[in-house]
Motif scaffolding. Structure first.
Motif, short mmCIF file in Angstrom:
data_model
loop_
_atom_site.label_atom_id
_atom_site.label_comp_id
_atom_site.label_asym_id
_atom_site.label_seq_id
_atom_site.Cartn_x
_atom_site.Cartn_y
_atom_site.Cartn_z
N PHE A 221 -6.24 -5.54 -6.17
CA PHE A 221 -4.96 -5.01 -6.64
C PHE A 221 -4.46 -4.05 -5.56
O PHE A 221 -5.10 -3.03 -5.30
N HIS A 222 -3.36 -4.42 -4.91
CA HIS A 222 -2.80 -3.57 -3.86
C HIS A 222 -1.59 -2.83 -4.43
O HIS A 222 -0.58 -3.45 -4.78
N HIS A 223 -1.70 -1.52 -4.51
CA HIS A 223 -0.60 -0.70 -5.01
C HIS A 223 0.24 -0.23 -3.82
O HIS A 223 -0.29 0.44 -2.91
N VAL A 224 1.53 -0.56 -3.83
CA VAL A 224 2.40 -0.26 -2.69
C VAL A 224 3.17 1.03 -2.97
O VAL A 224 3.90 1.13 -3.96
N SER A 225 3.00 2.02 -2.07
CA SER A 225 3.65 3.30 -2.31
C SER A 225 4.38 3.78 -1.06
O SER A 225 4.53 3.06 -0.08
N THR A 226 4.81 5.02 -1.15
CA THR A 226 5.74 5.58 -0.16
C THR A 226 5.16 6.85 0.46
O THR A 226 4.34 7.53 -0.17
N ASP A 227 5.66 7.21 1.64
CA ASP A 227 5.25 8.48 2.25
C ASP A 227 5.91 9.68 1.55
O ASP A 227 5.53 10.82 1.78
N ILE B 220 -9.12 -1.69 -5.95
CA ILE B 220 -7.79 -1.20 -5.56
C ILE B 220 -7.72 -0.93 -4.07
O ILE B 220 -8.66 -0.39 -3.49
N VAL B 221 -6.60 -1.30 -3.43
CA VAL B 221 -6.23 -0.74 -2.13
C VAL B 221 -4.82 -0.18 -2.27
O VAL B 221 -4.04 -0.65 -3.11
#
Ligand code: NAD
Length: 352
Positions: free
Chosen positions: A128-134, A181-182
């Motif tokens: 499960f790759h959670h895509v986030s922001t800086d 998770i990554v």
């Protein structure tokens, strides 16, 4: 590999779907609620492919998401679905909490049940790759420092606070439940199919139409720009090869003040389609600043570069030229969006 991409009809999600199918030959199951930010055009070229399927669903609908994971027999999830516009989060934070926090929680729970029921050989490979922001890191001083993976979270806006909350949930699901998770935190993206309310497309379109180019404050805020196709390549690498329980910062080492970005767009447009009235720099106007407007974001991308061998292919100059040329060739994509929702006076975003 069969990958579920959430938010795959949005700006970055669609670039990722195109990359996974066209360049890497993976099967993609795109799940998108089709909010105002989604467009059919961004994935239209994938529709005939046997590698691609689309489902219109809300990630908050946990049962439906879990059923779909089982029916599609997926090998992993790359989670991008989110409310993503900082100005909208200031006007109405509720939808950001709903999708970014509750939606991520629901998706983690659905993924956990799905993962628990996989046979051992498939379980090991699931991710499960959670895509986030800086933006979860808050702001940096103008002249010093970079965000690393160890920088403490200090979000400023309802958007970045909701993303920070979802990052914490994802890592807690790794530590507590062993969900593989990554996580990645990326700087500001730009490129094709970027919704025309965001800073770069808004300035390109306003500039093409000879309209004013509104800049927040004095335009001194600094962002670190990355072409969306470089982000899509990074996401595929983190998803397949990133270490579990780890986060990876992604950025192009392209820091620019907002004013420098708008001036560069004005100058490139002047070269392509000169205005009779003179330089487009004269169209730049300064407007009241956004509340809680972070001063500077800048990413240290050494971890993803060193561990996974990722490098940005575009410089800001090549990427911006490519993007301007795309908006000039694809007016049939942005004209209806613009006509439907905007008269050109709404301010573009200055952060992701
Ligand atoms: P976007 O707004 O263009 O796309 C978001 C997509 O999610 C849309 O297609 C929307 O319909 C879908 N969506 C929203 N709510 C949903 C729900 N409840 N269920 C299913 N789908 C839903 O956003 P983007 O700019 O492509 O950003 C994608 C992700 O990347 C976000 O998680 C964002 O936080 C992150 N990110 C964005 C940037 C940037 O510069 N744009 C930078 C770093 C990280």
């Amino acid at each position: 590999m069969k990958v579920m991409v959430t938010g795959g009809a949005g700006f970055i999600g669609s670039a990722l779907c195109r990359h996974l199918v066209n360049d890497l030959g993976h099967h993609v199951v795109n799940v998108d609620k089709m909010t105002y930010a989604a467009t059919e055009g961004s994935t239209a070229m994938l529709r005939g492919s046997t590698l691609y399927r689309f489902h219109r669903l809300d990630i908050c609908d946990r049962d439906a998401m879990q059923k779909l994971m089982t029916a599609e027999d997926i090998d992993g999830v790359i989670h991008l679905a989110a409310e993503s516009h900082v100005d909208r989060s200031i006007d109405g934070p509720g939808a950001f909490i709903e999708t970014n926090v509750i939606g991520t929680f629901s998706l983690l729970q659905a993924s956990r049940s799905y993962h628990d029921n996989l046979p051992a050989s498939r379980k090991e490979k699931f991710r499960f790759h959670h895509v986030s922001t800086d933006e979860v890191f808050g702001e940096l001083p103008l002249d010093d420092g970079l965000f690393t993976e160890d920088t403490a979270y200090a979000p400023s806006s309802p958007y970045s606070a909701s993303k920070a909350a979802s990052d914490h949930l994802a890592l807690a699901w790794y530590k507590t439940y062993g969900l593989p998770i990554v996580l990645s935190n990326c700087s500001n993206n730009y490129g094709p199919y970027h919704f025309p309310e965001k800073l770069i497309p808004l300035m390109i379109i306003n500039g093409l139409e000879g309209k004013q180019l509104p800049v927040y404050g004095k335009g001194a805020n600094v962002r670190d720009w990355l072409h969306v196709e470089d982000h899509a390549r990074a996401l595929a690498m983190v998803f397949t090869r990133g270490r579990l329980g780890q986060s990876y910062n992604i950025g192009g080492r392209n820091e620019r003040t907002n004013l420098a970005v708008v001036e560069a767009i004005a100058d490139l447009l002047d070269q392509e389609v000169p205005l009779k009235s003179g330089s487009r720099r004269c169209l730049i106007t300064f407007v009241g600043d956004r509340p809680g407007h972070d001063l500077r974001y800048a990413i240290d991308a050494s971890k993803i570069e060193g561990e996974l061998g990722w490098r940005a292919k575009y410089t800001f100059e090549t990427g911006l030229k490519d993007t301007i040329s795309w908006y000039m060739r694809n007016q049939d994509w942005w004209q209806p969006l613009r006509a439907a929702r905007y008269a050109g006076e709404r301010l573009g975003k200055a952060s992701s």
